[in-house]
Design an enzyme around this catalytic site. Structure first.
Site, PDB file in Angstrom:
ATOM      1  CG  ASP A 276      -0.298  -0.583   2.612  1.00  0.00           C
ATOM      2  OD1 ASP A 276       0.783  -0.486   2.468  1.00  0.00           O
ATOM      3  OD2 ASP A 276      -0.992  -0.794   3.277  1.00  0.00           O
TER       4      ASP A 276
ATOM      5  CG  ASN B  75      -8.889  -1.615  12.109  1.00  0.00           C
ATOM      6  OD1 ASN B  75      -8.012  -1.763  11.864  1.00  0.00           O
ATOM      7  ND2 ASN B  75      -9.429  -0.413  11.650  1.00  0.00           N
TER       8      ASN B  75
ATOM      9  CG  HIS C  49      -5.952  -2.164   8.937  1.00  0.00           C
ATOM     10  ND1 HIS C  49      -6.184  -1.047   9.355  1.00  0.00           N
ATOM     11  CD2 HIS C  49      -4.544  -2.375   9.200  1.00  0.00           C
ATOM     12  CE1 HIS C  49      -4.754  -0.527   9.814  1.00  0.00           C
ATOM     13  NE2 HIS C  49      -3.866  -1.249   9.614  1.00  0.00           N
TER      14      HIS C  49
ATOM     15  CD  GLU D 273      -8.941   0.901   7.918  1.00  0.00           C
ATOM     16  OE1 GLU D 273      -8.818   0.030   8.822  1.00  0.00           O
ATOM     17  OE2 GLU D 273      -8.209   1.935   8.056  1.00  0.00           O
TER      18      GLU D 273
HETATM   19  C1  F6R Z   1       1.409  -1.490   6.117  1.00  0.00           C
HETATM   20  C2  F6R Z   1      -0.002  -2.099   6.195  1.00  0.00           C
HETATM   21  C3  F6R Z   1      -0.717  -2.030   7.508  1.00  0.00           C
HETATM   22  C4  F6R Z   1       0.182  -2.533   8.824  1.00  0.00           C
HETATM   23  C5  F6R Z   1      -0.574  -2.553  10.032  1.00  0.00           C
HETATM   24  C6  F6R Z   1       0.129  -2.779  11.364  1.00  0.00           C
HETATM   25  O1  F6R Z   1       1.980  -1.558   4.713  1.00  0.00           O
HETATM   26  O2  F6R Z   1      -0.147  -2.457   5.240  1.00  0.00           O
HETATM   27  O3  F6R Z   1      -1.667  -2.900   7.336  1.00  0.00           O
HETATM   28  O4  F6R Z   1       0.694  -3.843   8.800  1.00  0.00           O
HETATM   29  O5  F6R Z   1      -1.319  -1.276  10.125  1.00  0.00           O
HETATM   30  O6  F6R Z   1       1.218  -1.452  11.308  1.00  0.00           O
HETATM   31  P1  F6R Z   1       2.150  -1.740  12.618  1.00  0.00           P
HETATM   32  O7  F6R Z   1       3.266  -2.771  12.066  1.00  0.00           O
HETATM   33  O8  F6R Z   1       2.897  -0.087  12.365  1.00  0.00           O
HETATM   34  O9  F6R Z   1       1.573  -1.784  14.067  1.00  0.00           O
END
Ligand code: F6R
Length: 245
Positions: free
Chosen positions: A80, A146, A148, A153
């Protein structure tokens, strides 16, 4: 040290095929993942690799950079990118990847979503076509509080391919920790969809710390729930979860 085990009997049968690796902490988790990557490279089974950003991935990339792993024949796709943030901006995921990995290790090809593209729909279609052509051998994932995965989301269609996503207020708040106080945190992003992720041959998800407890608990319930995108992984036949939870 590391224990590889399936979920105990008594949990939903659908968990049975998941490889659940319980580790002490994120450093040990990064070691286990690095070992898995090393094995796949040695077996010549890793040509196309899906990468993630975020705090969870930092110790992983640190270990890869310090290792002798050779990625020179590996093509990568990132999950992303924020919309409206240039690759030179240090909050962009492109910048993150350069800092933590790409500036330090050579890869065959690197594919990133362009959040500055004039036509975001065309950009998403371009990326999805590349994914279809190249086919991910392995997708790495973190998970949001959450539930995701990538920026899919809660409520995102399980059939979604690469698309423009609105981030929830919660996600924007969580992400703001990487931004300077007062700086605008993007609330839209381009992201691989849930179907794009499910198309990968293998998936490895990393989750560490109390903040991820609820998402992992939902997975352990063994029911696919659109309000918790992580639970869709129950339908994939080759998923490994590395966690201290
Ligand atoms: C990042 C991504 C997000 C993260 C998730 C956890 O490329 O796709 O889904 O993997 O938000 O983020 P952290 O590792 O910062 O807790």
């Amino acid at each position: 040290m590391k224990k590889r085990f399936k979920f105990e009997k008594g949990l939903d049968d659908r968990m049975e095929h998941m490889n659940y690796i319980k580790v002490e902490n994120e450093l040990e988790g990064a070691e286990v993942l690095t070992e898995i990557i090393g094995d796949l490279l040695a077996q010549n089974a890793l040509h196309v690799l899906g990468l993630a950003t975020g705090g969870t991935m930092i110790p992983v990339y640190q270990q890869w950079v310090a290792s002798s792993l050779d990625f020179s024949q590996v093509t990568t796709f990132n999950l992303d990118e924020y919309v409206g943030v240039t690759p030179e901006n240090e909050n962009s995921y492109a910048y993150f990847m350069d800092q933590h990995l790409f500036n330090h290790k050579p890869f065959k090809e690197i594919h990133l979503l362009d959040g500055m593209a004039q036509d975001l729909q065309v950009e998403c279609a371009r990326y999805e076509q590349l994914l279809t052509d190249k086919k991910l051998d392995l997708q790495l994932l973190g998970v949001g509080e959450n539930g995701h995965i990538a920026f899919n989301e809660p409520g995102t269609s399980f059939h979604s391919t690469t698309h423009l996503a609105e981030l929830t207020e919660d996600t924007v708040t969580v992400n703001s920790r990487f931004f300077e106080p007062g700086e605008l945190v993007p609330n839209t992003a381009l992201t691989m969809g849930i179907q794009s992720i499910m198309n990968a041959k293998k998936i490895v998800l990393l989750a560490f710390g109390e903040r991820k407890q609820a998402a992992i608990a939902k997975l352990k319930e063994g029911k696919v729930d659109p309000d918790w995108p992580i639970t869709k992984l129950l339908d994939h036949e080759d998923v490994t979860i590395i966690t201290d939870l």
